[in-house]
Design a protein around this motif. Structure first.
Motif, PDB file in Angstrom:
ATOM      1  N   THR A  40       0.696  -1.211   0.094  1.00 32.34           N
ATOM      2  CA  THR A  40       0.114  -0.001   0.000  1.00 32.34           C
ATOM      3  C   THR A  40       0.821   1.350   0.164  1.00 32.34           C
ATOM      4  O   THR A  40       0.271   2.338  -0.290  1.00 32.34           O
ATOM      5  N   SER A  41       2.250   1.206   0.106  1.00 30.73           N
ATOM      6  CA  SER A  41       3.112   2.356   0.153  1.00 30.73           C
ATOM      7  C   SER A  41       3.468   2.735  -1.574  1.00 30.73           C
ATOM      8  O   SER A  41       3.830   3.760  -1.694  1.00 30.73           O
ATOM      9  N   LEU A  77      -9.126  10.934  -4.665  1.00 28.70           N
ATOM     10  CA  LEU A  77      -8.352  10.073  -3.350  1.00 28.70           C
ATOM     11  C   LEU A  77      -7.459  10.809  -2.752  1.00 28.70           C
ATOM     12  O   LEU A  77      -6.672  11.781  -3.248  1.00 28.70           O
ATOM     13  N   VAL A  80      -3.823   7.953  -1.294  1.00 35.19           N
ATOM     14  CA  VAL A  80      -3.715   6.692  -2.099  1.00 35.19           C
ATOM     15  C   VAL A  80      -3.347   6.893  -3.375  1.00 35.19           C
ATOM     16  O   VAL A  80      -3.955   7.885  -4.104  1.00 35.19           O
ATOM     17  N   GLN A  81      -2.438   6.163  -4.034  1.00 34.29           N
ATOM     18  CA  GLN A  81      -2.103   6.157  -5.413  1.00 34.29           C
ATOM     19  C   GLN A  81      -2.663   4.986  -6.152  1.00 34.29           C
ATOM     20  O   GLN A  81      -2.390   3.490  -5.816  1.00 34.29           O
ATOM     21  N   GLY A 325      -9.865   2.532  -3.094  1.00 38.65           N
ATOM     22  CA  GLY A 325      -9.169   3.678  -2.443  1.00 38.65           C
ATOM     23  C   GLY A 325      -9.510   3.793  -0.843  1.00 38.65           C
ATOM     24  O   GLY A 325      -8.343   3.865  -0.130  1.00 38.65           O
ATOM     25  N   VAL A 328      -7.373   0.576   0.517  1.00 38.30           N
ATOM     26  CA  VAL A 328      -5.825   0.503   0.492  1.00 38.30           C
ATOM     27  C   VAL A 328      -5.607   1.694   1.629  1.00 38.30           C
ATOM     28  O   VAL A 328      -4.434   1.669   2.313  1.00 38.30           O
ATOM     29  N   ARG A 329      -6.317   2.692   1.782  1.00 41.52           N
ATOM     30  CA  ARG A 329      -5.874   3.587   2.596  1.00 41.52           C
ATOM     31  C   ARG A 329      -5.535   3.322   4.187  1.00 41.52           C
ATOM     32  O   ARG A 329      -4.956   3.775   4.937  1.00 41.52           O
TER      33      ARG A 329
END
Length: 391
Positions: A40-41, A77, A80-81, A325, A328-329
Motif C-alpha cells: 500500500t506504500s 483520492l 492513495v495512489q 481507495g 488501500v488507505r
C-alpha cells in the motif's frame, strides 16, 4: 411496437460536494484470504476493462465515460495512489477474457469492469485460478460469485426497497404485472415475488401480457379485473419506461384502476426519460432511485471536468475506485481480499452508500420518489449508511 422516448439531459445543479468525504475508510481488518497481497506504500495496479474499440458507437461512448469517471475518482483520492491501466474489450466476451488475463500478467491486483454480463463471466472464468477479484459493471446476479462482484444496482435490491417501503405503509396486498417471454421482465417478476415473501406482502395475483402494443391492449381488461376483484392495494410493475409501462399506466385507469386509489409502483426508474413525468398514468406513482443530491453533485463535477454529461452508469467506475481507495488507505497488505471487499460497513459512492456481499451481489441505498404534478418528489430519503432504515 412500444413508443420509445428519447433521453433528455437533465439540468445540472451546480452544487459541489467535498468529494473526499464521499469515500469512507475501511473499518474492518480482513481475516480471510481470497485476493492478492499488495504494497500500500506504492501505487496499486488496477485494471479498468471498458467496451472501447467496439463496432457500436454506444459502447465507445460508455467506455469514454467510464474511464473519465475512474480518473475523476483517482483525482479525488487522498493519500492513495492508483496505477490505472485501461484495457478495451470491444464489448466482446472472448476479448474481455483475453485482456483480463493480460491485465493480471501485467501486474493488476484487481479489475474494475467489464461492462456486459457475458464479458464479466468470461473474465471471471479466465481468472478463476489467479486470486484476483473483479468488480464488474453488470447488474446480473447470475454471474456473481467466486471472484466476480457486480457493481450495478440489481432488481433484487430495488425490489427489496420498494416492497419494504410499501409494507411499512400498510400496503400489504400487492399485484405483480410483467411481460411474458422476456428474460428481463421475468427476472423482475421473480425479484418482486422474493421481496414480497421476505417482507410479508400478500401477492394477490401475477398477471402478464405479450410483449407488443397489441398484447398490452388485449391483456389490460383482464389485468384490471384481477386487480379490482383481488383487492390489491398496489400494483408492482416489472416493465420500464422504454417498454410497456407508458401504455399500461395509460390503459389501466381507462379500465377502472386509478393510480389515485391503487398505488402504482415501479421496479425501474420512471424519471428517465424525463418526458415520462408528464404522463397522466404515472402521477402519484412510486419508484426507487439513487440519492438525487449525490447524483446531481457527481454530474456537476463530471460536467465541469470533461465538458459533457456523464453516462448514467459511469458512476459505477467511480464507485469501484472509491472502494479500492478506501481499503488501500487502511494500509493493510490484504486490502483487496474478498473479506475486505465485503466489509459490512460498505462504502460511500457518488450515488450513495453501497456494499458488496459475499455472494458477489450488492446492496445500494436508494430513495423512494413519487411523481407529483410532473415532478419527482423524494418521499423517503436514501440512507447514507447501513446502520439506519431503508435497507
Amino acid at each position: 411496437m412500444f413508443a420509445v422516448f428519447k433521453s433528455a439531459r437533465k439540468g445540472i445543479n451546480l452544487v459541489f460536494l467535498l468529494f473526499s468525504a464521499v469515500i469512507v475508510a475501511a473499518c474492518q481488518a480482513p481475516t480471510m484470504r481470497s485476493g492478492p497481497t499488495i504494497n500500500t506504500s506504492n501505487p496499486v495496479p488496477v485494471a479498468l476493462l471498458i467496451p472501447g474499440e467496439s463496432a457500436s458507437a454506444g459502447d465507445n461512448i460508455i467506455a469514454r465515460s467510464l474511464e473519465n469517471a475512474a480518473r475523476l475518482a483517482i483525482a479525488d483520492l487522498d493519500g492513495v495512489q492508483i496505477d490505472l491501466r485501461v484495457y478495451n474489450t470491444a464489448g466482446q466476451a472472448d476479448r474481455a477474457a483475453a485482456v483480463a488475463r493480460t491485465a493480471v500478467d501485467d501486474g493488476a491486483k484487481i479489475i474494475i469492469g467489464p461492462l456486459y454480463g457475458q464479458s464479466a463471466n468470461a473474465a471471471g472464468v479466465a481468472l478463476s485460478g489467479t486470486n484476483v477479484n473483479i468488480l464488474a459493471f453488470s447488474n446480473q446476479p447470475s454471474i456473481a460469485g467466486g471472484n466476480v462482484f457486480v457493481l450495478g444496482n440489481t432488481f433484487e435490491n430495488t425490489a427489496d426497497r420498494i416492497v419494504s417501503y410499501a409494507t411499512q405503509r400498510g400496503l400489504r396486498d400487492v399485484m405483480i404485472v410483467h411481460g411474458a417471454d422476456n428474460v428481463s421482465e421475468a427476472a423482475g417478476r421473480d425479484a418482486l415475488l422474493r421481496s414480497a415473501s421476505n417482507y410479508g406482502a400478500n401477492v394477490t395475483g401475477v398477471s402478464s401480457f405479450e410483449m407488443s402494443q397489441q398484447g398490452v391492449i388485449n391483456a389490460v381488461p383482464a389485468i384490471a379485473r384481477d386487480a379490482q376483484s383481488s383487492g390489491a392495494q398496489a400494483i408492482l410493475f416489472a416493465s420500464g419506461t422504454e417498454g410497456a409501462l407508458p401504455l399500461l399506466t395509460q390503459l389501466l385507469p381507462e379500465n377502472g384502476v386509478s393510480p389515485s386509489t391503487t398505488q402504482f409502483i415501479g421496479l425501474t426508474r420512471w424519471d428517465i426519460p424525463s418526458a415520462t413525468l408528464a404522463l397522466p398514468g404515472v402521477q402519484n406513482g412510486w419508484f426507487a432511485l439513487p440519492d438525487p443530491s449525490l447524483s446531481s453533485a457527481y454530474a456537476s463535477r463530471y460536467q465541469a471536468s470533461f465538458g459533457e454529461a456523464p453516462h448514467p452508469i459511469s458512476g459505477l467506475a467511480y464507485d469501484g475506485i472509491a472502494a479500492i481507495g478506501a481499503l488501500v488507505r487502511g494500509g493493510n497488505s490484504n486490502a483487496l481480499t474478498k473479506s475486505a471487499l465485503t466489509q459490512s460497513s460498505g462504502f460511500a459512492g457518488v450515488n450513495g452508500a453501497f456494499r458488496l456481499l459475499p455472494d458477489g451481489t450488492n446492496q445500494r441505498g436508494l430513495a423512494i420518489a413519487q411523481i407529483q404534478q410532473n415532478q419527482v418528489i423524494v418521499i423517503d430519503p436514501a440512507p447514507r449508511s447501513f446502520s439506519g432504515s431503508g435497507f
